[in-house]
Design an enzyme around this catalytic site. Structure first.
Site, short mmCIF file in Angstrom:
data_model
loop_
_atom_site.label_atom_id
_atom_site.label_comp_id
_atom_site.label_asym_id
_atom_site.label_seq_id
_atom_site.Cartn_x
_atom_site.Cartn_y
_atom_site.Cartn_z
N GLU A 33 9.91 -11.77 -8.00
CA GLU A 33 9.62 -10.35 -7.96
C GLU A 33 8.29 -10.17 -8.61
O GLU A 33 7.80 -11.16 -9.25
CB GLU A 33 10.72 -9.77 -9.03
CG GLU A 33 10.42 -8.40 -9.25
CD GLU A 33 11.53 -7.62 -10.22
OE1 GLU A 33 11.69 -6.44 -10.12
OE2 GLU A 33 11.93 -8.53 -11.15
N LYS A 83 15.69 -2.25 -4.81
CA LYS A 83 16.16 -2.63 -6.08
C LYS A 83 16.83 -1.19 -6.82
O LYS A 83 16.07 0.03 -6.73
CB LYS A 83 14.96 -2.96 -7.11
CG LYS A 83 15.68 -3.43 -8.43
CD LYS A 83 14.44 -4.03 -9.23
CE LYS A 83 14.87 -4.47 -10.69
NZ LYS A 83 13.68 -5.15 -11.51
N CYS A 124 16.47 -9.28 -10.23
CA CYS A 124 16.14 -9.15 -11.63
C CYS A 124 17.23 -8.55 -12.49
O CYS A 124 18.32 -8.92 -12.55
CB CYS A 124 14.91 -8.53 -11.71
SG CYS A 124 14.09 -9.21 -13.58
#
Length: 499
Positions: free
Chosen positions: A80, A179, A212
């Site tokens: 990321e 995300k 993440c």
């Protein structure tokens, strides 16, 4: 006569597919990248300057991709923020963004770069995949225009998304993920209106992807595994390590084990903010991992995994996490229980005052049981059994139930829960269990020096976390990290902190 380049590529791609089909395993790679960061800027840079920075990072990523392909890897995950870093406002990140189409368009940017709006980053990533006959996973930024007909449209007339992309060995865009669970500082991005559960099929299993902070929540992470039955999860991350439970290699390997999937985690490397820790994890433990706070070097990891881990003989048995703990009599409760903070959560602790014994500590609905025997009880080291049952409210909100055997930072009880990286005490045996109100429990064992205890512990079907033959290295923590998703606040409220 030599075959033309397109024909040669088609032949190589077909051979790669046939080799993968002929095997029940595949070769995975992840690259931990020391990202070249942009200079702090109040105003946006030019598109040319933005592309120059991204090309500098992609030069390094391309070298890692070539090396992984030479080692036989079928897929590589990069981190990321690995192409442009993270020092941005909503305005200053804009020159780094591209319009990323839905993969249903069946597009190979490498061979057809002008089909959509200019997309030099997607074109280059596509060519990296195509020229090396490997799946390439990268994290970039997507921009989508909107207008007043959309009541949610931002004032600047566009959505900006933290986005993962996947290109197959032909260079075709096969997956795009926006995300959903943004970390608090990610004010430059929007989250999608609905969580996206993105999967794609390969010759070596069904893959899913998220990013993440997503790993701590039900959607999309748990949905991909339990509902959509992916074999392997791809995980670009920019993970800041937090001892004792949330170092990257510790928690990511535990999540793979708790969920029963392969997990490919590629972290950025930036030690000044505790970013390191990448790995290739199977349900029965790490195949390869990297954790290094001493230098700023990147690292390529390559390892073999089962294509369909649920069919493997090594696949862990189903676990009833509270079965043992609910049916065992409480070990002696200690009148000297005390409280302490671990990452802002108030735990109840009881000290392990003897070289061996049994302990129980409780908080709310959670009782944690421990049987243990130290190799030697050192006077200069204190270990405790701890329990936490509550809502974590700092750097995001999520409901936890945790049982932990933990080394304190010093002999002062007030330091129990403070970050510790080294220890001297080994254990001949330990068995940890808890009365969890969830089936989502992630088993962690971390040794001195932030090293994993791969192959040295097991989880029994009744929910006990046990050492197999003692600890080969001194122990920092053995932990059962439970998540009660049903007690979380609604999205996006859970993605903020309570002061």
């Amino acid at each position: 006569m030599l075959p033309s380049q397109p024909l040669l590529h088609t032949a190589v791609f077909a051979l790669t597919v046939l080799q993968a089909l002929a095997s029940n395993t595949f070769i995975a790679a992840v690259y931990e990248h020391a990202v070249i960061l942009p200079k702090a800027a109040i105003k946006p840079v030019s598109p040319d300057d933005a592309l120059a920075l991204m090309n500098s990072n992609m030069d390094i990523l391309e070298g890692a991709i070539k090396e992984a392909a030479q080692q036989g890897a079928h897929i590589i995950v990069t981190p990321e923020d690995g192409i442009y870093g993270w020092r941005f406002t909503r305005e200053t990140i804009y020159p780094y963004l591209e319009d990323i189409p839905d993969p249903v368009v069946n597009w190979i940017p490498c061979t057809d770069p002008t089909r959509f709006a200019p997309a030099p980053v997607q074109e280059r990533l596509s060519c990296m995949a195509r020229n090396n006959s490997i799946y390439v996973v990268a994290n970039i930024g997507d921009k989508k225009p909107c207008n007043s007909s959309d009541p949610s449209c931002p004032k600047d007339g566009r959505y900006q998304y933290n986005t993962d992309v996947v290109f197959d060995p032909e260079g075709k865009l096969v997956a795009r993920y926006h995300k959903y669970n943004l970390f608090i500082p990610e004010t430059q991005f929007n989250y999608p209106k609905e969580p996206e559960a993105i999967t794609f099929e390969t010759p070596f299993g069904k893959f899913g992807i998220f990013t993440c902070f997503d790993i701590l929540f039900h959607e999309p992470a748990v949905v991909l595994v339990n509902k959509l039955q992916v074999d392997t999860v791809l995980f670009p991350t920019a993970w800041m390590n937090v001892l004792p439970f949330l170092t990257a290699v510790e928690f990511h390997s535990a999540w793979a084990m708790g969920m029963g999937v392969n997990f490919l985690a590629a972290n950025t490397h930036h030690t000044s903010i505790s970013m390191t820790g990448s790995g290739i994890y199977a349900p029965d433990g790490a195949r390869a991992y990297y954790y290094n706070m001493k230098n700023e070097d990147g690292r390529l990891l390559v390892a073999e995994l089962d294509s369909h881990p649920r069919l493997s003989a090594a696949f862990p048995p189903a676990v009833s996490w509270s079965s043992y703990a609910l049916n065992v009599e409480r070990f002696s409760l200690n009148d000297n229980d005390f409280g302490g903070l671990i990452f802002h959560d108030w735990f109840t602790f009881t000290e392990l005052t003897m070289p061996e014994g049994n302990r129980t500590v409780c908080q709310k609905d959670l009782c944690c049981h421990l049987s243990y025997k130290m190799s030697e009880k050192r006077e200069d080291e204190v270990y405790v059994l701890g329990a936490f049952d509550g809502l974590h409210v700092v750097e995001g909100q999520y409901y936890l139930q945790i049982c932990t055997l933990l080394k304190c930072k010093s002999t002062d009880p007030e330091t129990c829960g403070h970050p510790v990286e080294t220890a001297q005490t080994k254990f001949e045996t330990f068995s940890l269990s808890g009365t969890f109100g969830t089936n989502y429990v992630f088993p962690e064992v971390l040794y001195s020096g932030v090293q994993l205890a791969t192959g040295e512990f097991e989880v029994l079907s009744d929910g006990r976390l046990k050492s197999k033959h003692g600890t080969s290295k001194p122990l920092i923590t053995a932990t059962l990290f439970g998540r009660l998703y049903e007690k979380d606040l609604p999205h996006p409220l859970r993605n903020v902190s309570i002061p």
